[in-house]
Motif scaffolding. Structure first.
Motif, mmCIF file in Angstrom:
data_model
loop_
_atom_site.group_PDB
_atom_site.id
_atom_site.type_symbol
_atom_site.label_atom_id
_atom_site.label_comp_id
_atom_site.label_asym_id
_atom_site.label_seq_id
_atom_site.Cartn_x
_atom_site.Cartn_y
_atom_site.Cartn_z
ATOM 1 N N GLU A 145 0.943 -1.301 0.008
ATOM 2 C CA GLU A 145 -0.047 0.011 -0.077
ATOM 3 C C GLU A 145 0.900 1.105 0.057
ATOM 4 O O GLU A 145 0.747 2.315 -1.193
ATOM 5 N N LEU A 146 1.692 1.515 0.885
ATOM 6 C CA LEU A 146 2.612 2.461 1.054
ATOM 7 C C LEU A 146 3.500 3.040 0.159
ATOM 8 O O LEU A 146 3.673 4.011 -0.339
ATOM 9 N N ALA A 205 13.289 13.127 2.632
ATOM 10 C CA ALA A 205 12.435 12.283 3.184
ATOM 11 C C ALA A 205 12.678 10.973 2.640
ATOM 12 O O ALA A 205 12.370 9.955 3.029
ATOM 13 N N TRP A 206 12.964 10.969 1.363
ATOM 14 C CA TRP A 206 12.833 9.487 0.449
ATOM 15 C C TRP A 206 14.132 8.685 0.857
ATOM 16 O O TRP A 206 14.289 7.628 1.151
ATOM 17 N N PHE A 207 15.379 9.572 1.358
ATOM 18 C CA PHE A 207 16.373 8.973 1.714
ATOM 19 C C PHE A 207 16.191 8.480 3.208
ATOM 20 O O PHE A 207 16.552 7.239 3.489
ATOM 21 N N GLU A 208 15.400 9.128 4.086
ATOM 22 C CA GLU A 208 15.023 8.652 5.385
ATOM 23 C C GLU A 208 14.305 7.303 5.312
ATOM 24 O O GLU A 208 14.392 6.300 5.942
ATOM 25 N N ILE A 209 13.370 7.408 4.534
ATOM 26 C CA ILE A 209 12.336 6.225 4.240
ATOM 27 C C ILE A 209 13.345 5.118 3.769
ATOM 28 O O ILE A 209 13.057 3.956 4.446
ATOM 29 N N ALA A 251 2.880 10.467 7.053
ATOM 30 C CA ALA A 251 3.212 11.849 7.140
ATOM 31 C C ALA A 251 3.695 12.557 5.764
ATOM 32 O O ALA A 251 3.013 13.607 5.329
ATOM 33 N N ILE A 252 4.366 11.847 4.906
ATOM 34 C CA ILE A 252 4.728 12.546 3.745
ATOM 35 C C ILE A 252 3.778 12.302 2.898
ATOM 36 O O ILE A 252 3.786 13.293 2.078
ATOM 37 N N LYS A 293 6.493 3.190 8.861
ATOM 38 C CA LYS A 293 5.028 3.414 8.261
ATOM 39 C C LYS A 293 4.612 4.915 8.728
ATOM 40 O O LYS A 293 4.059 5.582 8.044
ATOM 41 N N ALA A 294 5.025 5.517 10.039
ATOM 42 C CA ALA A 294 4.822 6.592 10.243
ATOM 43 C C ALA A 294 5.139 7.695 9.408
ATOM 44 O O ALA A 294 4.445 8.885 9.171
#
Length: 208
Positions: free
Chosen positions: A81-82, A98-102, A134-135, A129-130
């Motif tokens: 899903e995510l 954000a992409w790097f952190e994920i 958020a993003i 997941k959180a």
């Protein structure tokens, strides 16, 4: 004869006072030495220190299995899903941090799980997941705001403003049918505007 006895008595008295004084001084010295020795003994004697040892208890087998199952459920939700929604939202283009952190959080989760560190793996996947939610919420807000602004500019025949905001909306939702249709309408406006200007000028001349 009497004077001789008095002199002897005086000498004995003087000698006695000296002996008393010396004895007193010796007593003081001995007492001082005892006090110093006692103080040193008190301060040098180690005190009983209560040491608390933190013992990390391993989760029971049933708890471990529960953690493993919860990890797998969240991981499946992320993958099915995510993650597809993150890719559709084009996160890498407009929010590289954000992409790097994920991606890093996902790597940590998988590494800890493969090493048998299930509690930390669960924490990692929950954080993943959180962060993803958020993003995604942020991308939806960006899309909504720019679509509204673009539509308003289009309604007022402001081509540049409408074009700018629909392009911002398409950054976070490149495949959005709604945004693509709006973009087509804006492109039509680009060709219609010169005609509208000519018609407006013609009406002005006619009124003269």
């Amino acid at each position: 004869m009497l004077e001789k006895r008095l002199e002897e008595a005086r000498l004995r008295s003087t000698k006695l006072r000296k002996q008393i004084t010396i004895g007193f001084l010796i007593t003081i010295a001995v007492c001082s030495l005892i006090l110093v020795s006692l103080s040193y003994f008190i301060f040098s004697t180690p005190k009983d220190v209560s040491v608390t040892v933190s013992i990390k208890m391993k989760p029971a087998e049933a708890d471990i299995e529960k953690i493993r199952n919860e990890f797998k459920e969240i991981l499946q939700q992320y993958k099915t899903e995510l993650e597809p929604r993150l890719q559709a939202a084009n996160i890498e283009r407009w929010n590289q941090n954000a992409w790097f952190e994920i991606n890093e959080q996902e790597k940590k989760a998988m590494l800890n799980f493969s090493n048998g560190d299930y509690p930390n793996a669960l924490n990692n996947i929950q954080s993943l997941k959180a962060k993803s939610l958020a993003i995604l919420e942020e991308s939806e807000q960006i899309f909504k705001e720019n679509m509204e602004k673009s539509s308003l500019f289009l309604a007022e025949d402001h081509y540049d403003g409408a074009k700018l905001h629909v392009e911002k909306a398409l950054v976070v939702a490149p495949q959005s049918p709604e945004a693509l249709v709006l973009q087509q309408d804006i492109n039509k406006l680009q060709h219609i505007l010169p005609l509208l200007s000519e018609a407006k000028a013609a009406r002005a001349e006619h009124d003269l």
